[in-house]
Design an enzyme around this catalytic site. Structure first.
Site, PDB file in Angstrom:
ATOM      1  N   CYS A  92      -3.705  -4.947  31.432  1.00 22.50           N
ATOM      2  CA  CYS A  92      -2.647  -3.795  30.483  1.00 22.50           C
ATOM      3  C   CYS A  92      -2.869  -3.885  28.948  1.00 22.50           C
ATOM      4  O   CYS A  92      -2.478  -5.010  28.495  1.00 22.50           O
ATOM      5  CB  CYS A  92      -1.181  -4.312  31.047  1.00 22.50           C
ATOM      6  SG  CYS A  92       0.161  -3.393  29.861  1.00 22.50           S
TER       7      CYS A  92
ATOM      8  N   CYS B  41       0.133  -5.364  27.217  1.00 23.25           N
ATOM      9  CA  CYS B  41       0.219  -6.762  27.360  1.00 23.25           C
ATOM     10  C   CYS B  41      -0.818  -7.495  26.388  1.00 23.25           C
ATOM     11  O   CYS B  41      -0.564  -8.557  26.233  1.00 23.25           O
ATOM     12  CB  CYS B  41       0.306  -7.123  28.859  1.00 23.25           C
ATOM     13  SG  CYS B  41       1.517  -6.110  29.771  1.00 23.25           S
TER      14      CYS B  41
END
Length: 471
Positions: free
Chosen positions: A393, A396
């Site tokens: 991600c 992230c």
């Protein structure tokens, strides 16, 4: 049904009701009751940290993060994972990071060298002289290509000796500026095998775990069996201080990230408009002592421990920024002066904290053994910073890279005390330097920890309200 049976049933019902009320009243105090007292491996209590953070640090660090110098972070989110074949990037829309157009970046940040906080670096004449010197050096043909490569390798080696992180090359075409305020850290829906593999690699391969310990260190591990964790913590307490500290730092970072996700969770989406907020159920799943078999409060204590480590680093690096030569340069003279004044105010607060972690207790044994252990410690953490390039991600990955780099910079500071003490007032130091990337990561990472501790207080209040409504 007989009258006696009805009385017995009524008695059992009343007892159950009382038990339910007791359970509900106990629920919000579960975390509070167990996340108290003095932290292990230091002489600081949690209540003192809560008060210090709430009334001194949090309001100022939040302001600092909104300043232009600290809101723009240059990062390469396209570096390949060095350890395994990637599963591909997350297709969830909330995983996406919106890079900042060059036109939006303040001129003083995007122009010039990476240590663009020094007044000497902001002098146009000197910049031109440096460029001219580089050009002259480029046409020196007296060195063979092999020798030139050797010099480059030596320079990289020297530059990396005090680094606890794998730094992105800011000159890479793949590196882009990101506005951190427009790309906040929150729950994106990224989970499953990809996220598990990242954390599993961090815990199992980099936290000094011997083969004799079978219990997984990773809190996301699918099964812990019947082990209540005591044998694991007996092993952990038997480690040397440095290895215990390493585990607590990683556990504290993980807890902090989980708190951010719980506090900024996608609650619902109506007509394409997402609603983000606190998710009490998710918070309990990650930190409630019953649901986590006693792990939750330990994780939160490690968060406080990590906060102390980074707080100590800020207090130690203050002299570096107090020099007149240091100017947090964006090109706006008035704003830059205000930003430095706010930063110095935060440093003054950090120095006033009375119960700092004593880093001198680490690597203090036999010189040769201490040096070897310190290098092992550094390389393990550097490896973790490389694992951040395996996060699927983008959002992230952004915040994972920033927070590991911030912690790595804090460790670099703590173990560079002698170099910081020898800093010249009016000229750059050859012994200790921080790039703008490191400075932005350091303060934003500490800002994330400060926010985590503040959010923990918010969850305590929300749990209290949920008890009142249930009653």
């Amino acid at each position: 049904m007989s009258r006696g049976a009805r009385r017995a049933g009524a008695g059992q019902g009343a007892a159950a009701a009382v038990q339910l009320l007791v359970s509900l009243s106990f629920l919000p105090r579960v975390v509070e009751a167990q996340v108290v007292g003095v932290l292990d491996d230091c002489l600081c209590d949690i209540t003192s940290i809560d008060n210090f953070n709430t009334y001194k640090i949090f309001p100022k660090i939040k302001q600092l993060q909104e300043r232009d110098y600290f809101r723009y972070y240059k990062v390469n989110l396209n570096r390949p994972c060095p350890f395994w074949a990637e599963d591909g990037h997350c297709s969830i829309k909330d995983c996406h990071v919106e890079p900042c157009p060059e036109s939006k970046i303040p001129f003083g940040i995007k122009a010039g060298p990476s240590n663009k906080y020094l007044k000497v670096a902001n002098n146009t004449k000197e910049l031109q002289d440096c460029e001219q010197a580089n050009k002259l050096g480029a046409i020196n043909n007296t060195l063979s290509n092999q020798s030139k490569e050797a010099f480059i390798d030596w320079a990289r080696y020297d530059d990396s000796q005090d680094h606890f992180c794998e730094l992105d090359d800011e000159r890479s075409p793949a590196a882009q500026y990101v506005d951190l305020l427009l790309n906040p850290e929150r729950y994106t829906g990224y989970k499953g095998s990809s996220a598990w593999r990242v954390w599993n690699s961090i815990y199992e391969e980099n936290c000094f775990k011997p083969r004799s310990v079978y219990r997984p260190l990773n809190p996301l591990a699918p099964s812990r069996g019947e082990d209540d964790g005591e044998s694991f913590y007996t092993w952990l307490e038997g480690l040397c201080l440095e290895k215990r500290v390493f585990y607590k730092l990683i556990s504290g970072l993980h807890a902090s990230i989980n708190l951010h996700l719980c506090a900024n969770y996608l609650l619902e989406e109506t007509w394409g408009k997402p609603s983000w907020g606190h998710n009490i159920k998710e918070f309990k799943r990650r930190f409630d002592p019953v649901e986590t078999k006693g792990e939750g409060p330990r994780r939160l204590k490690n968060l406080y421990f990590l906060y102390l480590i980074e707080l100590r680093a800020l207090s130690k690096v203050a002299p570096y920024f107090e020099r007149s030569i240091v100017d947090l340069y964006t090109g706006n003279v008035e704003d830059d002066a205000d930003t430095k004044s706010l930063l110095l105010s935060i440093f003054q607060d950090t120095k006033s904290f009375p119960m700092h972690f004593d880093e001198k207790s680490m690597f203090a044994g036999n010189k040769k053994g201490a040096k070897s252990l310190k290098e092992e410690f550094r390389l393990h953490f550097k490896n973790i910073s490389r694992i951040m390039d395996c996060v699927g991600c983008d959002k992230c990955r952004l915040w994972g890279k920033l927070q590991t780099q911030g912690l790595g910079t804090a460790l670099k500071i703590l173990f560079s005390e002698k170099e910081i003490q020898k800093l010249p007032e009016n000229s750059p130091s050859k012994g200790f330097q921080l790039t703008r990337q490191e400075i932005v990561a350091l303060l934003n990472a500490f800002g994330r920890l400060s926010t985590s501790i503040r959010e923990l207080q918010n969850f305590k209040v929300l749990l209290q309200h949920s008890r009142c409504h249930c009653m």
